[in-house]
Design a protein around this motif. Structure first.
Motif, mmCIF file in Angstrom:
data_model
loop_
_atom_site.group_PDB
_atom_site.id
_atom_site.type_symbol
_atom_site.label_atom_id
_atom_site.label_comp_id
_atom_site.label_asym_id
_atom_site.label_seq_id
_atom_site.Cartn_x
_atom_site.Cartn_y
_atom_site.Cartn_z
ATOM 1 N N GLY A 108 10.260 -9.920 -12.852
ATOM 2 C CA GLY A 108 10.904 -9.833 -12.455
ATOM 3 C C GLY A 108 12.065 -8.987 -11.885
ATOM 4 N N TRP A 109 11.177 -7.527 -12.106
ATOM 5 C CA TRP A 109 11.203 -6.267 -11.725
ATOM 6 C C TRP A 109 11.082 -6.556 -10.334
ATOM 7 C CZ3 TRP A 109 8.293 -1.384 -14.030
ATOM 8 C CH2 TRP A 109 8.925 -0.183 -13.318
ATOM 9 N N HIS A 110 11.371 -5.720 -8.945
ATOM 10 C CA HIS A 110 11.095 -5.303 -8.060
ATOM 11 C C HIS A 110 11.409 -4.643 -7.736
ATOM 12 C CE1 HIS A 110 10.918 -9.600 -6.691
ATOM 13 N NE2 HIS A 110 12.107 -10.085 -7.549
ATOM 14 N N TYR A 123 2.482 1.210 -14.669
ATOM 15 C CA TYR A 123 3.521 0.854 -14.166
ATOM 16 C C TYR A 123 2.162 -0.046 -12.894
ATOM 17 C CZ TYR A 123 7.307 3.218 -15.934
ATOM 18 O OH TYR A 123 8.032 3.573 -17.068
ATOM 19 N N HIS A 124 2.355 -1.419 -13.051
ATOM 20 C CA HIS A 124 1.365 -2.197 -12.518
ATOM 21 C C HIS A 124 2.242 -3.347 -11.663
ATOM 22 C CE1 HIS A 124 -1.231 -1.432 -15.653
ATOM 23 N NE2 HIS A 124 -2.509 -1.155 -15.239
ATOM 24 N N PHE A 125 1.539 -2.989 -10.128
ATOM 25 C CA PHE A 125 3.096 -3.727 -9.245
ATOM 26 C C PHE A 125 2.020 -3.971 -7.879
ATOM 27 C CE2 PHE A 125 5.647 -0.496 -10.532
ATOM 28 C CZ PHE A 125 7.184 -0.958 -10.392
ATOM 29 N N SER A 126 2.306 -5.682 -7.821
ATOM 30 C CA SER A 126 1.427 -6.356 -6.423
ATOM 31 C C SER A 126 2.244 -6.157 -5.092
ATOM 32 C CB SER A 126 1.033 -7.636 -7.499
ATOM 33 O OG SER A 126 2.176 -8.165 -6.851
ATOM 34 N N ARG A 127 2.022 -6.220 -3.985
ATOM 35 C CA ARG A 127 2.896 -6.699 -2.915
ATOM 36 C C ARG A 127 3.407 -7.736 -2.720
ATOM 37 N NH1 ARG A 127 2.914 -2.627 1.250
ATOM 38 N NH2 ARG A 127 1.347 -1.515 0.527
ATOM 39 N N GLU A 128 4.624 -8.268 -1.839
ATOM 40 C CA GLU A 128 4.718 -8.348 -1.723
ATOM 41 C C GLU A 128 4.592 -9.810 -0.599
ATOM 42 O OE1 GLU A 128 7.356 -11.249 -3.369
ATOM 43 O OE2 GLU A 128 7.465 -12.289 -2.052
ATOM 44 N N VAL A 139 -0.722 0.933 -8.976
ATOM 45 C CA VAL A 139 -0.996 1.112 -10.468
ATOM 46 C C VAL A 139 -0.081 3.124 -10.499
ATOM 47 C CG1 VAL A 139 -2.110 1.779 -12.191
ATOM 48 C CG2 VAL A 139 -2.573 -0.752 -10.818
ATOM 49 N N TYR A 140 0.930 3.543 -11.344
ATOM 50 C CA TYR A 140 0.605 4.623 -11.673
ATOM 51 C C TYR A 140 1.775 4.597 -12.687
ATOM 52 C CZ TYR A 140 5.263 2.967 -9.395
ATOM 53 O OH TYR A 140 6.992 2.762 -9.828
ATOM 54 N N HIS A 141 1.346 5.824 -12.984
ATOM 55 C CA HIS A 141 1.885 6.240 -14.823
ATOM 56 C C HIS A 141 3.284 7.567 -15.175
ATOM 57 C CE1 HIS A 141 -1.112 9.110 -14.404
ATOM 58 N NE2 HIS A 141 -0.035 9.786 -14.804
ATOM 59 N N SER A 180 6.442 -6.203 -9.806
ATOM 60 C CA SER A 180 5.909 -5.812 -11.454
ATOM 61 C C SER A 180 5.190 -7.045 -11.798
ATOM 62 C CB SER A 180 7.131 -5.350 -12.480
ATOM 63 O OG SER A 180 5.736 -5.237 -13.395
ATOM 64 N N CYS A 181 3.859 -6.677 -12.025
ATOM 65 C CA CYS A 181 2.826 -7.275 -12.917
ATOM 66 C C CYS A 181 2.803 -7.505 -14.002
ATOM 67 C CB CYS A 181 1.526 -7.290 -12.940
ATOM 68 S SG CYS A 181 0.714 -6.664 -11.053
#
Length: 164
Positions: free
Chosen positions: A70-72, A158-163, A147-149, A65-66
């Motif tokens: 800490g949220w994976h 929610y915004h996420f970036s790839r590990e 990104v999804y809602h 999470s951007c």
């Protein structure tokens, strides 16, 4: 002392050292079980079958999470044939929950499927496999960002970036 006894003792000592060296090497390379059967930092090879539908490669992967670093969330291409969904898991280190804390297919795990621009997740529990449904509408799906809602609450984004 008899020469044969001396050779026998010497062979036993060398064999003992050899066995100890073998056991030490074996224990170092053997996977350690922490309750988490599929950690994200190991390479796992799964035989591909032709009757299993492919998971969406744009979604499969480890996302962070951007907004809450800490949220994976990890979306696997591991298929659950009974539910006809794919497996995934999530944890939030801000809540003092780490990946190794998750029991295999228990709390923190979910099954998922993508339908068009919708991701459906069905959370699982440690005690019983009673799925709890969440749906998310994808706004952006790029190789390094997602990104999804929430399906019901459009303001919860929610915004996420790839590990990497």
């Amino acid at each position: 002392m008899d020469t044969r006894k001396l050779y026998f003792i010497l062979v036993c000592i060398v064999a003992g050292f050899g066995l100890a060296a073998f056991w030490t090497g074996f224990r170092r390379t053997a996977p350690r079980s922490t309750g988490n059967v599929m950690p994200t930092d190991t390479q796992i090879t799964i035989d591909k079958r032709t009757d299993i539908p492919p998971a969406d490669p744009a979604i499969v992967g480890h996302w962070i999470s951007c907004d809450k670093p800490g949220w994976h969330k990890v979306y696997y291409d591991d298929y659950d044939e009974n539910q006809q969904l794919f497996w995934g898991k999530e944890w939030d280190e801000a809540d003092d929950v780490h990946e190794y804390d998750l029991l295999f297919h228990g709390n923190g795990w979910f099954r998922w499927q993508r339908y068009g621009n919708l991701i459906r997740e069905y959370a699982t529990m440690d005690n019983q496999d009673i799925p709890i449904h969440h749906a998310f509408v994808i706004e952006v799906s790029l190789p390094d960002s997602l990104v999804y809602h929430d399906h019901q609450y459009k303001r919860i984004v929610y915004h996420f970036s790839r590990e990497k």
